[in-house]
Design a protein around this motif. Sequence first.
Motif, short mmCIF file in Angstrom:
data_model
loop_
_atom_site.label_atom_id
_atom_site.label_comp_id
_atom_site.label_asym_id
_atom_site.label_seq_id
_atom_site.Cartn_x
_atom_site.Cartn_y
_atom_site.Cartn_z
N CYS A 127 -115.26 21.80 -74.67
CA CYS A 127 -114.74 22.78 -73.72
C CYS A 127 -113.71 22.12 -72.81
CB CYS A 127 -115.86 23.45 -72.93
SG CYS A 127 -116.88 22.33 -72.00
N MET A 143 -99.37 17.42 -90.11
CA MET A 143 -99.69 16.35 -89.19
C MET A 143 -99.40 15.00 -89.84
SD MET A 143 -103.14 16.01 -87.00
CE MET A 143 -104.16 16.05 -88.47
N LEU A 170 -113.79 15.94 -88.37
CA LEU A 170 -114.83 16.96 -88.16
C LEU A 170 -116.19 16.31 -88.38
CD1 LEU A 170 -113.17 20.01 -89.96
CD2 LEU A 170 -113.47 19.70 -87.50
N ARG A 171 -117.04 16.40 -87.37
CA ARG A 171 -118.33 15.73 -87.36
C ARG A 171 -119.43 16.62 -87.98
NH1 ARG A 171 -115.13 13.53 -83.33
NH2 ARG A 171 -114.30 15.60 -83.62
N GLU A 190 -119.94 20.54 -87.28
CA GLU A 190 -118.70 21.23 -86.91
C GLU A 190 -118.09 21.97 -88.08
OE1 GLU A 190 -117.48 18.02 -83.41
OE2 GLU A 190 -116.15 18.25 -85.13
N SER A 219 -104.76 18.47 -91.38
CA SER A 219 -104.64 19.37 -90.22
C SER A 219 -105.10 20.77 -90.58
CB SER A 219 -103.20 19.40 -89.73
OG SER A 219 -102.36 19.90 -90.74
N ARG A 223 -113.32 31.63 -83.54
CA ARG A 223 -112.24 31.26 -82.64
C ARG A 223 -111.76 32.40 -81.73
NH1 ARG A 223 -109.19 26.67 -84.21
NH2 ARG A 223 -110.74 25.02 -84.49
N ASP A 271 -103.09 28.38 -90.22
CA ASP A 271 -103.97 28.45 -89.06
C ASP A 271 -104.51 29.86 -88.79
OD1 ASP A 271 -103.57 25.74 -88.65
OD2 ASP A 271 -101.69 26.14 -87.59
N ALA A 296 -121.67 27.97 -83.18
CA ALA A 296 -120.73 26.84 -83.13
C ALA A 296 -119.62 27.08 -82.11
CB ALA A 296 -120.14 26.58 -84.51
N SER A 304 -120.27 26.20 -77.23
CA SER A 304 -120.01 25.16 -76.24
C SER A 304 -118.72 25.41 -75.46
CB SER A 304 -119.96 23.79 -76.92
OG SER A 304 -119.01 23.79 -77.94
N TRP A 305 -117.82 26.24 -75.95
CA TRP A 305 -116.58 26.45 -75.20
C TRP A 305 -116.27 27.92 -74.93
CZ3 TRP A 305 -112.20 28.91 -77.34
CH2 TRP A 305 -112.31 29.24 -78.69
#
Lengths: 277, 784
Positions: A237, A251, B469-470, B473, B608, B616, B673, B696, B699-700
């Motif tokens: 966040c 990238m 990416l862990r 995720e 990427s 999202r 994207d 997922a 958290s944000w």
Amino acid sequence: MSGPLVAVLQFPGSNCEYETARAARSQGLDARVVRWNDRSAGIEACDAFILPGGFSFQDRVRAGAVAAKEAVMDAVVRAAGAGKPVLGICNGAQILVESGLVPGWSAGNVEAALAGNMSPGRSGYLSRWIYLLPGQEVAARCPWLSLMEPGQVLPLPIAHAEGRFVFATGGASSRGPQVTALRYCAPDGGDPGGFPWNPNGSCDDAAAISNMEGNVLAMMPHPERAACLWQVPPSLCGPWGDRRRALSGPMEGTGPEGPGATVFAGLANSFGVRVDR
Amino acid sequence: MTADRPAPAGCRDDRSGPDPGLDSALIGEIEARGLAMTLEEARHLASIVGRRPTPLELHLFDTMWSEHCSYKSSRSQLRTLPTDAPQVVLGPGEDAGVVRLCVHDGVEYDLVIAHESHNHPSQILPVEGAATGIGGIVRDVYCMGADVIGVLDLLRFGDPLGPRGSRTRSIVRGVVEGIWQYANALGVPNLGGDTVFCGSYDDNCLVNVVAVGLARHDWIVHSYVPERARDEEYVLILVGKPTDDTGFGGATFASAVLEEQLGAVQVADPFLKRVLSEANRAVQRLLHERGIEFGFKDLGAGGIACVSSEMAAHSGMGIELDLDRVPVSIEGLPPEVVACAETQERFGLAVPRDIAPDIIGIYNDDYELPRLFPGARAEVVGRFTPDPVYRVTRGAGRDLIAEAPAEAIVAGVSYERPWSEAPGDQSEPAERACDPPADIERMLTGMACCSRSAIWSYYDSEVQGNTMLRPGESDAVVIRPLPGSSVGIAISGDGNPFIGRIDPFQGGAHAVGEAVRNVVATGARPMCATDCLNFGNPEDPSVFWQFRESVRGIAHACECLGLPDVSECEAPLPIVSGNVSFYNQSPGGGPIPPSPIVCVAGRLDDASHARGIGLRSAGSSLLLLGERMDALGGSLYYRECIGHAGGRVPGFDGTLERKMALCVLELLRDLGDDVHACHDISEGGLAVALAEMSLASRSWTCLGAELPDTGRDPVALYSESPGYVLEIAQGRCPEDLPPFARVVGRVVEGLVIRGSGWSVDLESIASGHFDRLASVVWREEGLT
């Protein structure tokens, strides 16, 4: 490569030396991995030193204790005394504490320790992303943090089992703030209020401490794992998370900088090196 | 036996005629030494050496002919697996498989991958067993000349809340501790893996481990002495930990029904391995730069005896090994123990004699091995000979204590095991109550599907600085192992025993299918697969049938799922490395369910585009690929909500799987994207997949899903027939969708899944989902 010469010291059991050197090089520093016993390396000529993360000497006795007694550390102590910048990351921070370089209130004495993590319901190693604020008094005189703004929230990953700073009796309350270079905080910069934002029970929420002069910095979080924006978790966040989620291809190269780059850029900045990216 | 050499000590030359006492002598040896070989095999050994075998020969061949080393039961089936494709550099046969990865800055790089099991040791000594599992698999990758860039464990545990729950919980804690203590210290990122709980593993946990590495294509090293050794003398350098008696009989131990045998478990040392890996790198650089050919092999099962015989035999050469030169940490060990113990952290290096002092100097002086670990060092212990005979000597008189044709040692034995069809229970539940809010909560907070974050929190997934990416995720962890290159690698390991138990063919096929889907969901194109085949006793015809069926399923799926990018050729997905673990059953209990575990590695040309699973933006479309079939056998819904195993499992449809995978890759390429997230459908079906995508984002921000048309239909919501869900930006979903794709809903604000007439508040479930595992496995034990 020209630029200030930075020795990334590889002890037996170090394991973050290559990515740490990479993160430093991307800021225009001539970072080289130097084996601990390589007497031909001429480390006296180096402009700065980084002790990377890992498990030097298998954490025998205590994490960092054996490496702190190696001959190469005599050179680091001399360099630190001469005002050269020294950074210890994770196990490197443990070595700096064991060598007495930080907090360095009385020369040559070990006055702090990195004790085992204390958190509710679990013990041992912990990997997670945390948030940091620069310590008011230290950041200004610390080359590594010279580019950080007051109040700027820095997300970085931690990965350790012994990261809880504790100080010799009486140290923390009076002199702690003078050496607390980075402090754990909540994602919005507020008080962490214990676990998980203070991930290990560290005294005074300290995530990094320096010496009084500010040229030696011992930090538990790993800036080299957050030097590029693509290394940041997409679930983070705050503004760094927003930037990461907006990251799009193609990238090539290392791409935009991540939050950890400031530590290496800060050192480069203190040498007057700037990299156009 | 050559005429000019004395007979090995303690043995008389037996060429003169049959020895009537031979059988009883062999039976006596087998019993006294606890060998796994049969009398028939012992007789075969006696005929190979032409006399009564020496103790060292008995133990050497016992190891080489063990199930673990010789694949004697499985070899005939393993031949049916596809192992070749244009990208394959090296298939199964050496320590690890190798495929071409990419060219970067004019240098060609390969991916190296190996897959093993460490099941038996982990059940008995979980910390040491799991640690040694990592220690062994990384050696397999290092010895191909690669840097290890990741490890992952595929774990199958018993029921932590069942009758043997206390033991299971301590095994879980121990295995996780062994993994983190080893891999974190070694400095190799942990790429997640998976964890399944099922009471059938109460007495036999499975600890499968995969390691991946990166190597310059022209610096790949083989595990045998080079051909040049016929013209120039090559020696064997043994380097690493001094030999002790640990792991003596380890391969044999892994090849029998589990009984407590503490001595067969080895002791791992990640610190020494880290120093060795740096020293090895310096040694290999020196050899490559001087253009010197060499061989390199890790010491695993069978220790020095195996490594020396294999390095020689695979080049058609022989070796003379001087056992007195082997550094040991315990004096007075019997020669067969020195030769066959599985002491960890050792490598064997075949180099020209002239260069040996330089090599030894790097290990012993530059990296100070003797100072860092008492007795550790590099030492010349033998020399390779054009004469293809394996000889071991010791003592001042260089007494022969083993002598056999090298080829015979590695030739192995093979059995055709009988099999008989033993299909699982095919019955279906009589009724299927469906209450989505209660069902979804149950599934998300049960042990089967609760978050594995408590486990991952112990793993260092970011060391080396390549992780993008862990675990958690995305469906597969994504790393970018080449600094400055856009190339990424996605890796996932899977295997669903609840399907395999009902239909082992489908279990095998879906293990491949799910691993492929997990890799594809990140945007990667599968390059290769590995398998570890975990089963019960192969001498039981019904177990061997399960094994045959599973292998058939894997082979079929691999044939369907080669997804070449440039060339139009129809190559399969190649299996480049693997392992078979039989005898996963305890004397009291039955065999484990058929448990083939498949790992797939894929490549992203541009990392990427790697996609995670987190939702999202509100208003996005949710695109479902794959029709929901009424095949809920083995599903999470049946197990958690109905309390029934079911019988009708999803059928693997290779053509559809292939089309769906290519569709995902095309959507990611074309929409970039605008594909915000992608998740495969597996346990818990569409409903759980969407809930995971929602959680997922927690958290944000807090995003959820609205599904207008699914009603309370358990098939639509919970079917685990293969598929994907993609979040596609509002208004960007293509009009011309293939017949297997349709928009099923949209992303909404709030941590919620809304159907027609029902709604699940995921916020109220979140803490149960994320904290359950820790509260069962760790916290309730009173650990703080």
